[in-house]
Write an enzyme that holds these catalytic residues in place. Structure first.
Site, PDB file in Angstrom:
ATOM      1  N   GLY A   1      -3.032  -0.181  -5.646  1.00 23.15           N
ATOM      2  CA  GLY A   1      -3.004   0.529  -6.916  1.00 23.15           C
ATOM      3  C   GLY A   1      -3.752   1.852  -6.885  1.00 23.15           C
TER       4      GLY A   1
ATOM      5  CG  HIS B   1      -0.101   4.615  -3.195  1.00 22.66           C
ATOM      6  ND1 HIS B   1      -1.192   5.159  -3.825  1.00 22.66           N
ATOM      7  CD2 HIS B   1      -0.598   3.660  -2.370  1.00 22.66           C
ATOM      8  CE1 HIS B   1      -2.296   4.556  -3.407  1.00 22.66           C
ATOM      9  NE2 HIS B   1      -1.967   3.643  -2.514  1.00 22.66           N
TER      10      HIS B   1
ATOM     11  CE  LYS C   1       3.922   8.159  11.922  1.00 22.61           C
ATOM     12  NZ  LYS C   1       4.348   9.424  12.556  1.00 22.61           N
TER      13      LYS C   1
HETATM   14  P1  AMP Z   1      -3.726   1.309  -0.336  1.00 20.48           P
HETATM   15  O1  AMP Z   1      -3.348   1.244  -1.777  1.00 20.48           O
HETATM   16  O2  AMP Z   1      -4.827   2.269  -0.045  1.00 20.48           O
HETATM   17  O3  AMP Z   1      -3.908  -0.056   0.282  1.00 20.48           O
HETATM   18  O4  AMP Z   1      -2.463   1.943   0.416  1.00 20.48           O
HETATM   19  C1  AMP Z   1      -1.183   1.361   0.305  1.00 20.48           C
HETATM   20  C2  AMP Z   1      -0.276   2.015   1.315  1.00 20.48           C
HETATM   21  O5  AMP Z   1      -0.209   3.427   1.085  1.00 20.48           O
HETATM   22  C3  AMP Z   1      -0.785   1.837   2.767  1.00 20.48           C
HETATM   23  O6  AMP Z   1       0.330   1.581   3.599  1.00 20.48           O
HETATM   24  C4  AMP Z   1      -1.398   3.181   3.057  1.00 20.48           C
HETATM   25  O7  AMP Z   1      -1.412   3.497   4.432  1.00 20.48           O
HETATM   26  C5  AMP Z   1      -0.485   4.104   2.282  1.00 20.48           C
HETATM   27  N1  AMP Z   1      -1.147   5.389   2.023  1.00 20.48           N
HETATM   28  C6  AMP Z   1      -2.364   5.583   1.457  1.00 20.48           C
HETATM   29  N2  AMP Z   1      -2.672   6.902   1.435  1.00 20.48           N
HETATM   30  C7  AMP Z   1      -1.619   7.546   2.003  1.00 20.48           C
HETATM   31  C8  AMP Z   1      -1.335   8.916   2.291  1.00 20.48           C
HETATM   32  N3  AMP Z   1      -2.178   9.891   1.971  1.00 20.48           N
HETATM   33  N4  AMP Z   1      -0.157   9.208   2.888  1.00 20.48           N
HETATM   34  C9  AMP Z   1       0.713   8.218   3.224  1.00 20.48           C
HETATM   35  N5  AMP Z   1       0.500   6.905   2.976  1.00 20.48           N
HETATM   36  C10 AMP Z   1      -0.648   6.579   2.389  1.00 20.48           C
END
Ligand code: AMP
Length: 273
Positions: A29, A35, A145
């Site tokens: 979230g 995201h 990534k």
């Molecule tokens: P999180 O909500 O931080 O667990 O992230 C959920 C997904 O979004 C994970 O696969 C992260 O690697 C991806 N994500 C988070 N920040 C970025 C970003 N700046 N660019 C691309 N994907 C992201």
């Protein structure tokens, strides 16, 4: 868009969409453009899109920011709706976990870098991702990534456990000035936000050296240290895509990773070369 809270609701959706391709984006979230890019890609490539929002307690270590982690449920629902998500799964902790749990153990190669600083973190990540995969049974699942080690371990889990899921790695989304988007960026004050730019600057300077045929990890690290000399750098690592440290960049098989600390906030960034 349908919001699902219970396992039964999600399982019903999964079984009624069995013949369709399903793209799944698991998140914690506080959704941002990073995201959103994953969700858009899932929307483009699948008939059904499922997003989950769950701040997973088992991947936080004692003393980490579980309680402070930003929660923006209402804004997140609107974002998902705008991205034409079909189903948004937002379970409570008691829905996802019972008191006695079978534990998942991340492999030994998870105990470097993030896994070394945060022992047990990846056990929790794999545990929740496997639960979610079993519930959603996606055709494809989308991961950034930005969390390079997480992405690699999830690819390894899918392979080791013979899960019929395609893991789709997605490019890192950045602010215009280069800062990688992260839900944790909201913790930064004005000065820290400005200083944080040095992380992407250091990565770009290493990439530019590689462009000039400087492949030695030590030289790249030295340059990056120089760019980030005013920061509290936790590590700079040059690894192959299996996360073995390497002395020389192998083009198309290398990742340079950085973690820097700003007060209690750790920022991760990396570049795939
Ligand atoms: P999180 O909500 O931080 O667990 O992230 C959920 C997904 O979004 C994970 O696969 C992260 O690697 C991806 N994500 C988070 N920040 C970025 C970003 N700046 N660019 C691309 N994907 C992201």
């Amino acid at each position: 868009m349908k919001i699902l809270k219970t396992i039964e609701e999600l399982q019903e959706v999964t079984s009624s969409n069995k013949t369709k391709t399903t793209g799944f984006v698991p998140t914690m979230g506080a959704l941002h453009d990073g995201h959103i890019s994953l969700i858009k890609q899932a929307r483009n490539e699948n008939e059904v899109v499922v997003v989950s929002i769950f701040v997973n307690p088992t991947q936080f270590l004692p003393g980490e920011d579980l309680d402070a982690y930003p929660r923006r449920d209402e804004a997140d629902k609107k974002i998902c709706e705008m991205c034409k998500v079909d189903y948004l799964f937002m379970p409570d902790i008691s829905t996802m976990y019972t008191e006695e749990e079978v534990l998942i153990k991340a492999p030994n190669n998870s105990y470097v870098l993030e896994g070394k600083t945060r022992p047990g973190h990846f056990d929790g990540v794999l545990q929740v991702v496997l639960k979610l995969f079993n519930l959603v049974q996606p055709t494809r699942a989308y991961f950034g990534k930005k969390d390079a080690q997480q992405l690699t371990l999830i690819q390894q889990m899918v392979k080791n456990l013979f899960l019929p899921i395609e893991i789709v790695p997605c490019e890192i989304v950045r602010e215009k000035d280069g800062l990688a988007l992260s839900s944790r960026n909201v913790y930064l004050d004005e000065t820290q936000r400005k200083d944080a730019l040095l992380i992407s600057k250091a990565l770009y300077s290493a990439a530019s050296l590689v462009g000039k045929s400087e492949l030695k990890a030590s030289a790249l690290k030295e340059k990056m240290q120089e760019v980030m000399q005013t920061l509290d750098v936790e590590y700079i690592a040059v690894v192959d895509r299996n996360f073995n440290e390497i002395e020389k960049i192998e083009l198309k098989n290398s990742i340079i990773l950085v973690v820097a600390r700003f007060g209690n906030t750790r920022l991760l960034d990396n570049i795939w070369l």
